[in-house]
Every structure is written in C-alpha cells, then in structure tokens.
Design an enzyme around this catalytic site. Structure first.
Site, short mmCIF file in Angstrom:
data_model
loop_
_atom_site.label_atom_id
_atom_site.label_comp_id
_atom_site.label_asym_id
_atom_site.label_seq_id
_atom_site.Cartn_x
_atom_site.Cartn_y
_atom_site.Cartn_z
CB SER A 79 10.75 -28.61 -11.82
OG SER A 79 10.79 -27.70 -10.75
CB CYS A 102 11.44 -26.32 -7.50
SG CYS A 102 12.83 -27.09 -8.34
NE ARG A 109 7.77 21.49 7.72
CZ ARG A 109 7.51 21.31 9.03
NH1 ARG A 109 7.83 20.19 9.62
NH2 ARG A 109 6.89 22.24 9.70
CE LYS A 134 6.86 17.28 4.61
NZ LYS A 134 7.79 17.73 5.66
N GLY A 141 12.97 11.34 8.29
CA GLY A 141 14.15 11.66 9.07
C GLY A 141 15.47 11.65 8.32
CE1 TYR A 197 5.95 -26.62 -9.57
CE2 TYR A 197 4.78 -27.50 -11.46
CZ TYR A 197 5.83 -27.57 -10.57
OH TYR A 197 6.76 -28.56 -10.67
CG MET A 235 16.90 14.18 2.71
SD MET A 235 16.16 14.43 1.10
CE MET A 235 14.49 13.92 1.36
CG HIS A 281 14.47 6.90 13.05
ND1 HIS A 281 15.30 5.83 13.31
CD2 HIS A 281 14.65 7.21 11.74
CE1 HIS A 281 15.95 5.52 12.22
NE2 HIS A 281 15.58 6.34 11.24
NE ARG A 313 4.52 10.93 6.34
CZ ARG A 313 5.71 11.21 6.87
NH1 ARG A 313 6.68 11.66 6.11
NH2 ARG A 313 5.94 11.02 8.15
#
Lengths: 948, 948
Positions: free
Chosen positions: A839, A906, A159, A90, A168, A926, A170, A530, A414
């Site tokens: 694998s 896998c 703030r 902020k 919400g 992969y 703090m 919220h 923000r």
C-alpha cells in the site's frame, strides 16, 4: 425605432435561408463530437471546401490563422462554436448562434490572439484597427445604422469573452457611440430620458473602465441630484435631470483626466477595446484564474456588438435563463428578468429580479409576475430557442437575453454552471434523453465537486431558530463563525476556524475569502448574482438576497430583526432552503437521489480501480460502506490508543522499564484492541480490512504540558524527574525519520505481537460467528527487506499460535507493507518477496522524497505556490513528475517479483481525482480514501478508465 | 629421539623428488593468480588431468568435493595453497609447503565443510572419523611412530585454521596422544621432566578447551606446588614435581567432569577435533568476525599434525618470523624466538622473546642473543626458506617455526599482517623487485588503512615527559584518557571520549574495547603477542611489553615508577618508538616516505576519478592540497557563521523584523565572508572551489540554553519574551525536511545575494592579484527545478553586478546544485537544465531516502546491525542497493540533458573506499572527502579503475 425592428425581415429571412445549409451537414456530426474538441474545426471547412462554390466561407477557413476579427449576426458568421480558444466562449457561441439562425445582435469578435499583442505593445495595431473598421461596416449594413450618425447612431457594446467564462472578472462598456451630438439623434428617435440615461451610463462605464475615474465620483453625483430633487429611485429622475448629470459627469472626467470626454466614436471604440483587453491582467481576474487553474496565456477575446435595449420602456426587458434548474438539475427553464432595465442590472444583483415562469419561482419570496405572464410571445420564443440550443450543444445552457420593444434577442449562450447535484441530475437526464452516452455523462461530472454532494445537510429533526430566509443560491449546510470581510475569512480559516462570510453583496475581490468560507450570505442579489454564481461554481453553500439582513462591517456585527450577531458568533446557513439559522445547528448526511445512484452504477460499470476507505472505527466503516467502499485500505491502530480510557495503559506500555512491564501493559490493551477489530470486521463483513500496525513514534502518545506530566507521574507512581528523563530519552530531532513504524516492531517485538494477536483473535472470533472476514496486516515504514522478512516471520508465528486456539478456523490474514520510504519503492523487487500486498503511503513518500515535512511546510510552501515555483500543493495532488515515479517504480518492481501482488494507495491522494487518474494509469488495484470521498473516487476511477 | 630425526632422509628425499613435479606446471600460473581466488582451483586439476598418469593426484582433484580429510607432509600433499576456502589458510599453506619440499611436520587437514556438519550434528560423523584414522595412519608411516604406542608414541597438535587468519580466536590442543602409559615411553626416549611437563600441558589445554574445566584451577595448582617447593619459575620444577602436578590435574578433571581424564588417544582426538570445530562459534570468534566482515558460514578447518618440540632442551627453540619488517616494511627478516619453549609461549606473550637477528632487535630493549648467533645453521636455513616462500607466494610471509634438537621445521606460513606504512613499503618494494606489477601493488594496499598513515604523529619539537618505553607494536600517536577495561573503553568512546586502553595483557575478549581506543598499552607480550597483532590489524597505536608498568584495575590506577595515573587521566603513546608519555602530548602530521609517494604517483596514473576535499578554511585547504586534493568539493559557509566574532551578526540577521534590518545585518557579514573566500581561493590557486550557500535551518544558529537566550535578548535590545516568541516561530518538527537550504534563498533572497556577492567579489579581487580562481557556487536542497531556475537567475544577476565593478575580469563562477533530495535525483533531467554541475549529497540522500535521521538512528540502528537486519551502517558506506540507485539515476538523467554536466559527491561517503568503487562505477567525475582521507581516496579511485 430600433435596428432590429427595421431589419427584422432581413434577419428572419437570412435565418431561414441559412438554417438548412448550416444544419444539413452538421446533423449527425455534432452528436459524436464534444463541442470543445478541435476535430470539428477541421472537418467543417473541409466539407465546405468540397462543393467549392462559396468563396467567402473558403476564405474564412483558409485565412483563419491570420484573421483577427470575426463577424457574426444576420444568419452568418466567420467563426464557429468549436473556435472558442481563438474567439473566447462568448464570441464562439455568438458565431454558432448566428449559424443556427438564432437572433443575435450583429457584431464581431476580436480574437484572443490580439489580447497578447495588445498587452505587449500597449495599444491596438493599425492592422487590427483596420479589420475592426471593416467589420464595423458590416454591422452598420446589417443593422441599417451608422456609427456616429447624428440622426440615428449605431451604438455598440464592448465585452470581454475568454475561452472559459470568468463571470464579472473583466470589464464591459455599453452604449458606445454616444456623444453630445448622437445623443440628440437617439433622443429624437426613442425618447429624451432614455437617451440621456443611456449617455450617462456610457460615460459612467467608460469613465470607470477606460479612463480610470473613481466610480464613487459618479455615484455621489447621482445621489446629490436625487437629494436635490428629493427623489429616492433612479427611475424618478427626469430627462433634464439626466441631461444635467451627463454634463456633471463630463466635468468630472475632465477634472480627473485633464481632457474632455472623447466625442469621436472611433476614439471611444479604441479606448474601450484596449481597456477590455487590459482587464485580462487585472488583479481580480488573475486571482480568479489562479483559483480555477486558468492559464494566463490564454487571453480574452473582445466582442463588439450592436446594442439592443431592454430599458427603452415597459415592452422591454432583459434577463438570464438556464435551460435546466442549476441548483438541482430539474428539467425546466430557470430564469430571472428585469423589466425596462439593461442586462448588467440583473447580473450585478442591484435590483431583485422577477422569475421568468412559475418553475423559476423557487426561492423567490414574493409573488412578482413572470415573463410568461407579462410577455407570453417572447417567453414562448425564448423557450423554443432554449430547447434548440440545448439540443444543439448537447449541454445545459446559460443564456442572456434582451427584449427590445417586444422583440427577443439572445446576447450570449454558454454552458450553464450548476451545483454538483445538478451536474449529476443533468448528466443522467441527458443520458435518458439519449443526448449523451453513459460514458460522456461520467466524464461530464466534476469528480472533485461530487464530494460537496455528500457533505452533511441540516438536521431538521430538532428545533432550529430561523432568523430569516433569503434566496437558496447554492445548496448544502454551512456552519461557521461570522466574519464580515474576505480577508478576515481567509485569515481565520487559515487558523483553522470555520467561517461564514456575510456581506451586503459580494464582488470579485471577495473570491479568496469565499473560497475559505463554509458559506456565504448576502443582503442583495438574485440567483444569478455574483455571489450565487461563484458559490455554485465552488460548491459552497450560499444564501443571497436576504433583505432582512443589516450588515455593519464597521461595528463588526449584523442584525436580523432584533437579533444582533457579532463577528465570531456562530451562524448556520441552509443553501438548499435559503434559511439563515442562529447558532451552530446540527447536520446530517444527505439523502442521495436516483440520479446519483445511476451515475455511481455506471461508474462501477466502467471503472477498473477498486475503491476502499480509510476508517478507524466501525461507524466510519459503515458510512464508507454506504458510499460504496469495497473494503478498508487503512485502519490506523494508533487512533484507538488515544482514547481517554486507554491512553494511560498505552503510556504505561511506552514507559515500561523492561519487556515484562511492557508486556503487562500490553495485556491490558489486548482485549480493547480485539473488540475494536471485531466491530470493524463485522461492519466490513465480506470485504477486506487492512490494519496498519503501530506507526507513530512513541513520544506522540506522551504528554507535553507540564501539568499533564505531573499527573502522569503520579498515576504511574514515579517521580516527575524520572518521567522527565524518560521523556527526554524519547525526544527526536526528526521524528518523521526516526524510531517509528516497523522500527518499533523490531525494537519491541511484543507490541506488534500483541496487535497481531488482537487482530487474529478478533478475526477468528467473528469468523466463528459467521462473519466473512478478510484481515490484512500492514507493516509500516519498511525501508529494507530485512525488516519485513523478520516481522513477517514474527507475525506468522503469532497467527499460527492464535489459529491453534481456533481449530478449523479459515482465518489466515494476509501480510503486506506500506511503501512510504523512497528506498522501499526503489527496492520493491526484494521487498515484494515478503509481502502479499503493497500500500503506497504517498503522504510520507512525499514528505521524504520531496524533503517536505508536512508540519513545517507552512513556513515556505504558500510562498512557493504564490511565486509559482510549484503549481500544486504536492500534499493535495500527487507530484506525478517526481514522487509519482516512486509509485510507478514500486508498482512495477513489486509486480516483477510477484505478479499477483495487490497494490493500493492509502495516502490522502487516494481521494484526489487528479491523483486517482495517475494511480489508475500506473496500474494500482485500489485507492483508499476518507468515507465521504468514496463516491468521488468511484467516479474518478471511472473517468480514469474512460479517458484516453 | 624424534620423528624427524629418524625420517629426515625420507622427508628430504621426497621433498627433492616432489619439488620439480609440483613446481613445473605452476611456475607461471601462480604469478597471474591471487592466492585467494577460486579460479586456480579449477585450473590446477585440469592441468593435472592432461598428463593423465598420476592416479592419486587425479583422484584428489576428482573427488575433492566429497573429500573431507587432506593429508600433507613428507614432500607431498592432497591440497594446494589455492584451496584455502576448503582447507583454511593454515591447512592450504601446509599443503603448499609440502609440495615445495619445505620441512613441515606431517599431518592432515579436516576441511571447513566438516565444521558446519559437526556444528549441526554436534559430533563428528562416522565417515569423517574413518577418514581421519586413514590419514593418521599416513602420518604414522611418515614419521615412523604410532599413535598410542607405549614405547614411542606419536603425539599430535590439533589446531584451527580458517579461510582468513583469526589470531587467538579459536582453540588449540597440543601433545595429544599422551596418557599415563605413553608418557612413560616419551620419558624413556626424551627425558622425564620434559615428558611430564608435556603431559601436564596436554591435560591443561585439553581440560580447558575440550572439557571446559576452569583454567584457573590448573594455574592455582601449579602456583601451589611452586610455593610448596619455594621456587619462582616453572623451569625450576623437577620431573617429579610435574608428575605430581599431572596427578593433581587428573583429579581436578575428574572432580569437575565426573569422569577420569580420557586415556584413549582416539577418544582424545575426537574430543579435541570437535572442540576446535565448536570454537568457531564461541563469542570472541563471533565478535572478531563481525569486526572483520567475516561470514559465519565459512567455518574453520582443523589441522592435526605430528608434534615437534621446541622445548626438549637448549638445542630446541620455537619462534615466529616475518619475511619483512611488519612495522615499516623494511626488507629484512623480523622475528622472535624462545629457546626451549613451545610455540604457544611466543604467541601468548608470557615470556619476552629474543630477536632472531640484529635487524629484529628494533624495539628490543635488552641485548639478548639472537638466533643467528645461537643457532647459525638453523638461522641460515630459515632465512633461505623465508626468501623462497616469499618469492613463491609473491607476498610477505609470517612463518612459525620450531627447532627440535637443531632441526628446523616450519609449522605454518601465511601472508604477514603489517601496518599501513609497511603495506605501502612492501608493495612498492615488490614492484621494484619485479615480483608484482604497479597495478597489483595498488590493489594490495588496503585503502581504508591508508588513512591511519596520515594521522598525526607526536610533535617532538617540545619537551615530553617520557615515563617508560615498551615495544613499539603498532605505530602512530595515541592520545586519550586512561581506562583499564574494554567495557569502559567502549562506553567512554561511545560518549565521545578518546581513550587509551591499559592492560597487563590483552585477550580476545578485549577486541571491541581495543577498537574503541586511540591506543593500547600492555605490560607483557612481545611484538607478536595478541595485543600487537590485533592492534596492527586495526591500525591502532600500540605499545606492548612495558615492564615498568603496574596496573591496578581494582583501584582504577596504574603506576610507572613514582607516577600514579588514575582512570580518566590523559596519557600519550608513541606506537612508533614504544614511548609512554605523561599527559596529552601535541601531535603533528607525519612525514610521508618515498614509497608512499611512488604509490600515490601510480594511483594517479591509473585512476579516472578526481579527488577533491571538503574544507571550510584556508588551513584545511592547504593540508588537503598537500595530500593531493584537486580542488574543494564542499566549502560550507555556515561554519564561518559560527565563529564567535560573527555569531551575533548572524543572529541579528536571523531575528531581523524585515528585509531592511536583515540586509543591514548581512552587510556586516559581507566583508568577513569575502575575506574567508579570498583566503580559500588563494590556498586553492588554480583549482576549483565549490562553495555551498547557506544550508542549515536558521534556528541552528540560535541559542538553546536559557542563560544564552537572556544574554542574546540583552545584546539585541529586545525583551526575552519577544526573543522567545521568535524562537518558537522558528521551531520545526522535522528540521531535516523543513525550512532550510535553497528554501531560505527563496524566502530571504538577500541572504544568498550577500553570499554570492562575497564569493564573486573575493574571486574578482584575488584574480586581479594573479590568482587563478575557479569558483563554483552550489545551491543546496533543491527538490524542484523551479527553485534552481529562480535562484540561478538571481545568482547570475548578482554576479553580473559584481563583474561590472571589476571591468575586464575573467571570473565567471559556475552555478550548480546539490542532489540530496530523492526527488531531485528522480527529476535530474529537468534540474540539469539550470545546473553546470551536480554534487551528490549522499548523507541527506541517505537520511531522506532511507527515512533515517542521522541524529536519531542511535535508538535503533545499532540494534539493526546487531540483529543482522542491516549489514553496514549506511552512513559509513553508501547503500548501493537502494540509495545508490538515486545516485545512478541522478547521474544518468543529468548527463542525458547535459552531457558535459560535472558530477561529484561530497557526502562522507566520498572518503569511504567501498563507496568510491561505486561512485567510479556510476561514472562520477570526482569525489570529495576530508583532507586526511584524500590519499585514501586517490588509492581507492585507482583500485576502482583497476578492478574488473
């Protein structure tokens, strides 16, 4: 009447004056730099240094490490957007907006470094206080009011603002600077009702946040006055009522704290700043950080800012706007506002707000007038600022604004949180708008959130009993059993239930319960309440503001109209439409839009890692293929064995007295297995299919309950006693480390022979019908090369026998092994002599390498995570430090012997983005994951290729 | 009359002529070279090459790779002792003896390379046959007789001879060359009875070995003739009887094979040579090789040698002599002989032989005359040759000899097998005699055999019921339940019984059963009979030649005098005295002699690895200390918990409902644990003691049987249902990978706190009493550094608390960890930050790293060993290739972080010589093993230090 009005010309002038200077050197630079990177921080001051004229700017750059208080507003600022670590998001953005000449109320940011200091020493140091007073003087000068001035007092907000937004979590204090004297000055300059309402709000917040007076005491007091005055709404109370309430509030505070409410504005300020810093350490903030992997060390900044008022009359308003639609990413403003209200009223979700324009109406049931209609000039200015900020930051913005007597102020900007579909849409649109590159777009979408995108939506082909419609706060279908509190949600979910959390409104205490739920339904709150913000962040289905809903947590039930739904009853939510649906509604796969396709196309362009799927049936295989799977990395044959029609034959095979009986039972299974494989090969035409031979210990296929045993004995025609003794003979102390995997293939060669025969026959048969089949036979649990050598030879013989029956067939299955035993990874060089592919079975590697039985960790792993001994569940994200070494060693040694060795993974980790980055780094070919996770894996693979 | 008599001068002359030449260049060389090494093979020919004169010798060296038949005798030979890989032990030594001028009957060796060839093609190649005929001609020339000559035929023996002696495992044919014509020539030159007896022996052996005619047919035929002639002994049969038997034998052969008995001596030779080669692959030879780690690839050589006869009359004899006493290593000849007998009669143990001198009388019950008395000249010559051979080989020899008409021939010499005490005694004596160095002595004693030496002997302080006394064939006490066949022995032993195998005589088929037994008792046979030789090799207690014994395998009983002992009854053997004792006699630790002490002193001089012991009680600790343990490497606290007086308190602790109850139960255990530790610290005064905190999962301490559960519920005052549900809650699917080790310490800190308190209090208390106490606290099952970090801090706090109660105490326990989870080894660098020492728990490392649950491997590991997938049981000898890597990695990384980190091993592997070599190589500081294995480990550690 307000600071802004008086100082408006100054602001505008300074904004104009500054704009060219700040913009000029940054025109190109920001395009290249991600806003969060540190690089610009260094470059910007250096550029300023070159002219060598502006002493103050130079000083800012030079002394920053020791500077703790950063001023902003009035077209100038000590900070920058890039300084968010130090200033919080902020504060950094307020500074940045000041530089851009955007109207923000002047103020200053106390840096995050002070947070730690303040927490450590329990109060602010003298030096910090002195810096604050200096900065406050600047604010006084900018706004033309003085703090504590009885005639025209400067009021400030205090703030929090951390590096990452924690909505919400703090505390905040508004209207600070009011006392019994200044309130009279304010009343004289604005009006008495507003002044005393503001004062009581201040006492209420300060009492709660700083003095820790129970909130209910204040609320009950207001209720009492309203009853006394026989009115229903706060707005019906008069100036004198509020004045009375202020007195009563002051009494409450004195009774509760033993001291009168502080009248000295400076004392008020120290109290509020200290409390906001302390709120970094409150329980709900800690829980939030834990859930979002935010370090406790970062700390929060504190922003002290001149108050502007959205509640001074009907030419005032306060609101929140997203520069794009946060639900679907569409390119239009999306916002809500409340007339004659303070900002917290919107976020808190207490009143249902109005849409800012028609596009924002989506989901708003009524026909409330919009900001565009009510205050067109302010709306147009807001619109222009939104576009400018979005272009400046090259990111969608979430902006808080206040209109005080017709004048627009931005309080915060923000990066806007958004749903996964919106993430995709915005990223792709930004590429089209040439704001970012394809690579940046790929890196911006949170791969793990993508998974949400693909989960089933409501199937609307049949009838649905829609009970009500609320606001569609976060999309997707949520189906579960109703619970009425977060704790129950958590417990039921742990027990394996799917739950829907139903609340009047959610609060930060509910976060863990929300996380555990399939969906969230609230009675109150808007799209930015919220519940809505948090649910979108989690990618959870959420419906808010469903006003038909009555919740009775005591009785453990809810009512919508006539319908009563009790705890444990099924309920369905559609977070896309806001509908609340009775019972357990069917769901379907979502249609994926063009943006998704574009993103996936780009992902495929940049990624190096291939993505396969774990699928045991043709159906799963087809789903995965639709999602872009490039083959099957793990087809488990045992799942086929559990089908009711086959389990008896399987049990006959297991309980056979000798090879002859066993072979007879296996013969019965052969055609079934063959037809399974044919279906899978057809579904995967042209793609490789890795089939794992039987892996689990045989006792897993046998019944455990007494009645089932009796039934089985009857079916097999043996006595229960004989069956019992056979079952006992199969019992193992540690089945994970017992007679399973290839050990079964060594003990009972006929089992693997039958499976290999079924695979090869199926492959030859479908190949003869024109299917391009690429079977890969995978031998599990190899720990010693001798096992693979022996079993490979046996497989090759069987394959040869089958091929002889299909003259001219080109089918030639590859033969490879799982690397899932630590010893196999360590001796991969010799094992590779007998393998066409490896694998990595990272589930079992984790179980064995970490001594963690997945079935038993419930007894201690949660405690380990709780106590911080482990940071992550190693079954969710691969333990790179330890188990990862085995993968690295196995890959490197396997390739050393056989450079063309194909390497895959896998385990469940194949669908975890963090793990995928790791697998890419160690050079696997992969990953293989569940069908729904294939797109996620494709994106994560691209991110791996694009990450440095 | 015999070849030797006629050619004696030639032999002697050639021996004399050769001796200097062959000895000169080898005088020093052999001292340095172990006879089995390959190096000398290369060196020897090179030395010969230098002079460059002797064409034949040069040719031998040059053409050896293609030479397949090697002549010897008459003072010269193609081969050498160093060529045992190619010629087999017997052939190489016959060649060596020829070089030394020692009287051996001339002959030739067909190399081991031909064995593989012959087995592959099923018969001898033409080239080999031609080489054999050439060599045969040389024998004819040397001995002055011709093969197949009707008047004076050359007879030969055909014997196996592998690289390593495999007594009785392969086949032999004697008297080959006899047929219906030559027998008459032999009869004319010797006497008719001898000739026809020889002929029937030949047919009998050839029939059995080559033609596979059932042995019993021949035996029954002789029995029938004896009955017919009403005589009891073979020696009572006359020439005509044997002549008749020969005819009947020929009929038997013709009926069984469909062909007449072969009359052509060459054909006989091909048959016999082929059969001996084939016998390498028979089942008992395979079983023997498996037991003794002999490769199937080596093959056997075949030795064809002119016959000399010990059975031509009373001036003939045959015998076996050891150059030292093979039972105790004493420096005197030790041998047996039979007058007028063939060599096989001694080895087969059918007749009880006479001692060769008074020293050899040990254990011979009667007062039979000795060779020294009956043939003093031959005895003296034999004595001289024995000393010469021992000095030449620098090893104790086992020599077969035959005296034909007063003339001594040596048929074979080889390294003498001996008991572990004899190994020690001989090695130490050889050092004293300056034949070998201390280092060589250390390398010569088989470390794993040493273990035998230390096992309990009979406790003779109380009364023993001695039933009879046989020959003391292999020392030590054997106590077990009687069984009458090898299979039962094996099965009972597998089921956990200790058994004594009782047989009339043993045969090679019995080997596996002998291995499974605690001791072996036979009715017949001498000190060099099959049972005796094999038992000594195994280090098993063995009593042979117990003629009072009657064995009735059908009735499953044995009788000694009046006493009847049935299968399953207890019996005790003393292999040192030959006594057979009724019931289960008590045993005691042996007194260890001076030689043992010397060897251990030398071992300690050379070894670098320290040796500790695994001991849970002061008693075990004292035993180990006596055996030279330098500390306790593993003291398991859980064993203390199982004591009947404590188990209820332990169960109370486990089933506690909360921390308070648990702490209360633990308080009850604290004084007991403390006093345990005090006892151990006192026993280990001055030495380190590593105590492992509680490790097993808690459910291990709880009852599993229903009645026990009911009892426990009553004792705890809870309902059975509640107890059951608690037990269920503790159930684990894979306890090995579950809630155990340090995880218990994390979940229930009070358990470890109590243990650490008990350890520290005990240490402080005994230290105050003057004991030098060095406690080391070991935390088990650490897989992540976070666990150790946390628990170490907790331990340190407890230690600090206790130390505060003992002001001025110097006790400061070290804190370390087991490395037994693969991940711990891989992340040893970070774990070492919190550890003063590591102890590798190679049992669990093997279980997890190899995916082998020790409790479950019985289902497949035997099959793996059988099928040759694994060579060794990885729980017996550490898997160096795989699991060993984890030890290496753990050691290297731990030391990288903390160079002074103490490293040890406390798995069962710490007492396995092969594993100890490995641990020394990777640089551990100590191994820890069971008390009885401490000397073994000291020796193995010395061998590790001395090995290249």
């Amino acid at each position: 009447m307000t600071a802004r009005k008086k100082k408006a010309p100054a602001r505008k002038k300074s904004a104009r004056a500054k704009a060219p200077r700040t913009k000029a050197p940054r025109k190109k630079a920001p395009r290249k730099k991600a806003p969060r990177k540190k690089a610009p921080r260094k470059k910007a001051p250096r550029k300023k240094k070159a002219p060598g004229k502006k002493a103050p700017a130079k000083k800012v750059a030079r002394t920053r490490p020791s500077r703790r208080v950063f001023s902003f507003g009035n077209g100038r600022a000590d900070g920058r957007a890039s300084m968010r670590d130090l200033l919080g998001g902020k504060g950094a953005n307020l500074a940045e907006m000041s530089h851009l000449g955007i109207p923000v109320p002047p103020g200053f940011t106390i840096s995050t470094e002070v947070c730690g200091e303040c927490q450590a020493r329990g109060s602010l140091s003298r030096a910090v206080k002195s810096d604050i007073l200096t900065a406050l003087t600047r604010v006084e000068r900018a706004i033309g009011k003085r703090f504590g001035n009885p005639d025209d007092p400067l009021l400030v907000s205090v703030r929090s603002g951390a590096r990452v937004s924690m909505p919400g979590m703090m505390d905040t204090v508004l209207n600070l600077g009011l006392n019994d004297v200044t309130v009279r000055g304010l009343a004289a300059r604005a009006d008495a009702r507003f002044a005393y309402d503001s004062y009581r709000r201040f006492i209420q917040m300060y009492g709660d946040v700083v003095l820790e007076v129970p909130r209910e005491l204040f609320e009950r007091c207001i209720e009492a006055v309203k009853e006394d005055r026989r009115v229903y709404l706060d707005t019906d109370l008069e100036a004198e009522d509020w004045q009375g309430i202020v007195r009563r509030f002051q009494e409450i505070v004195e009774v509760q704290t033993g001291k009168p409410f502080p009248q000295n504005p400076a004392e008020q300020l120290w109290g509020a700043v200290g409390a906001v810093f302390r709120s970094w350490g409150n329980d709900r903030a800690k829980a939030y950080r834990k859930l979002h992997d935010i370090s406790d060390d970062w700390g929060t900044g504190v922003n002290v800012q001149a108050m502007v008022f959205g509640n001074m009359g009907d030419d005032c308003a306060t609101g929140v706007v997203f520069t794009r639609n946060p639900t679907n990413g569409a390119d239009h403003l999306y916002g809500e506002y409340l007339k004659n209200a303070q900002g917290e009223d919107v976020v808190a979700g207490v009143r249902t707000p109005q849409p800012i324009d028609d596009a924002s109406r989506q989901g708003h049931a009524g026909k409330l007038p919009t900001l565009a209609e009510e205050m067109p000039a302010a709306y147009e200015e807001l619109r222009g600022l939104c576009k400018r900020l979005e272009k400046h930051y090259r990111e969608m913005q979430d902006i808080e604004f206040t209109i005080e007597s017709g004048t627009l102020w931005l309080l915060q900007t923000r990066t806007g949180k958004r749903t996964p579909p919106a993430q995709v849409q915005v990223a792709v649109d930004f590429v089209r708008e040439r704001l970012i590159s394809q690579q940046e777009a790929l890196l911006r979408v949170d791969a793990s959130a993508l998974d949400q995108l693909l989960h089933p939506m409501l199937d609307r082909s049949g009838p649905l009993t829609v009970l009500s419609t609320g606001l569609p706060a976060s999309p997707g279908a949520g189906v579960g059993k109703v619970v009425f509190d977060a704790e129950t949600a958590e417990n039921r979910a742990k027990a394996g239930d799917k739950v829907i959390l139903v609340r009047s409104e959610t609060s930060p205490e509910d976060i863990v319960g929300m996380h555990a739920s399939q969906g969230i339904l609230t009675r109150t709150g808007g799209m930015t309440s919220h519940a809505a913000v948090v649910a979108r962040g989690m990618g959870k289905c959420c419906v808010v503001g469903c006003e038909d809903l009555q919740v009775d947590p005591e009785q453990r039930l809810m009512r919508i109209g006539e319908t009563v739904i009790r705890e444990g009853d099924w309920l369905t939510l559609d977070g896309g439409s806001g509908e609340v649906i009775l019972g357990k509604a069917p769901t379907v796969l979502p249609e994926l839009g063009g943006a998704f396709d574009s993103l996936m196309k780009w992902a495929d362009r940049y990624r190096k890692l291939k993505v396969r799927t774990n699928a045991d049936t043709p159906q799963d295989a087809l789903v995965a293929r639709k999602f872009g799977a490039e083959g099957i990395g793990l087809c488990r044959t045992e799942h086929m064995f559990f089908e009711p029609a086959r389990i008896l034959a399987v049990r006959r095979m297991i309980l056979a007295n000798d090879e002859v009986e066993r072979e007879k039972a296996l013969e019965g299974l052969l055609p079934m297995q063959r037809s399974d494989f044919e279906g899978i090969f057809r579904a995967m035409d042209g793609l490789p299919v890795t089939i794992r031979l039987l892996d689990p210990p045989l006792h897993e296929f046998l019944p455990h309950e007494e009645d089932e045993k009796a039934e089985l004995a009857k079916e097999l025609g043996i006595s229960l006693a004989v069956l019992r003794s056979k079952l006992e003979g199969l019992h193992e102390f540690n089945p994970m480390l017992g007679h399973r995997g290839c050990r079964l293939g060594v003990s009972y060669p006929e089992i693997y022979v039958t499976q290999v025969r079924a695979i090869t026959e199926a492959a030859c048969a479908v190949a003869a019908a024109g299917v391009r089949v690429k079977p890969e036979i995978m031998i599990p649990l190899v720990s010693h090369e001798g096992e693979l050598e022996r079993l490979r030879a046996q497989c090759e013989k069987t394959i040869g026998d089958v091929r002889a029956a299909f003259p001219g067939t080109r089918v030639r299955p590859a033969i490879g092994t799982m690397i899932e035993v630590p010893r196999a990874a360590l001796t991969a060089d010799v094992i590779a002599k007998h393998a066409d592919f490896f694998s990595f079975g990272t589930n079992d590697l984790t179980q064995m390498g970490y001594a963690l039985s997945r079935d038993d960790v419930g007894k201690f792993l949660p405690d380990y995570l709780e106590k911080g001994i482990l940071e992550d569940d190693p079954f969710v994200s691969i333990d790179q430090e330890g188990i990862g070494q085995l993968v690295e060693i196995g890959a490197a040694r396997g390739r050393a012997t056989r450079p063309d060795l194909k390497l895959g993974v896998c385990g469940e980790h194949g669908g975890d983005p963090k793990s995928i980055l790791f697998f890419a780094r160690v050079g696997l070919d992969y990953v293989s994951c569940s069908p729904y996770r294939v797109p996620l894996a494709r994106l994560a693979a691209a991110q791996a290729a694009l990450s440095p």
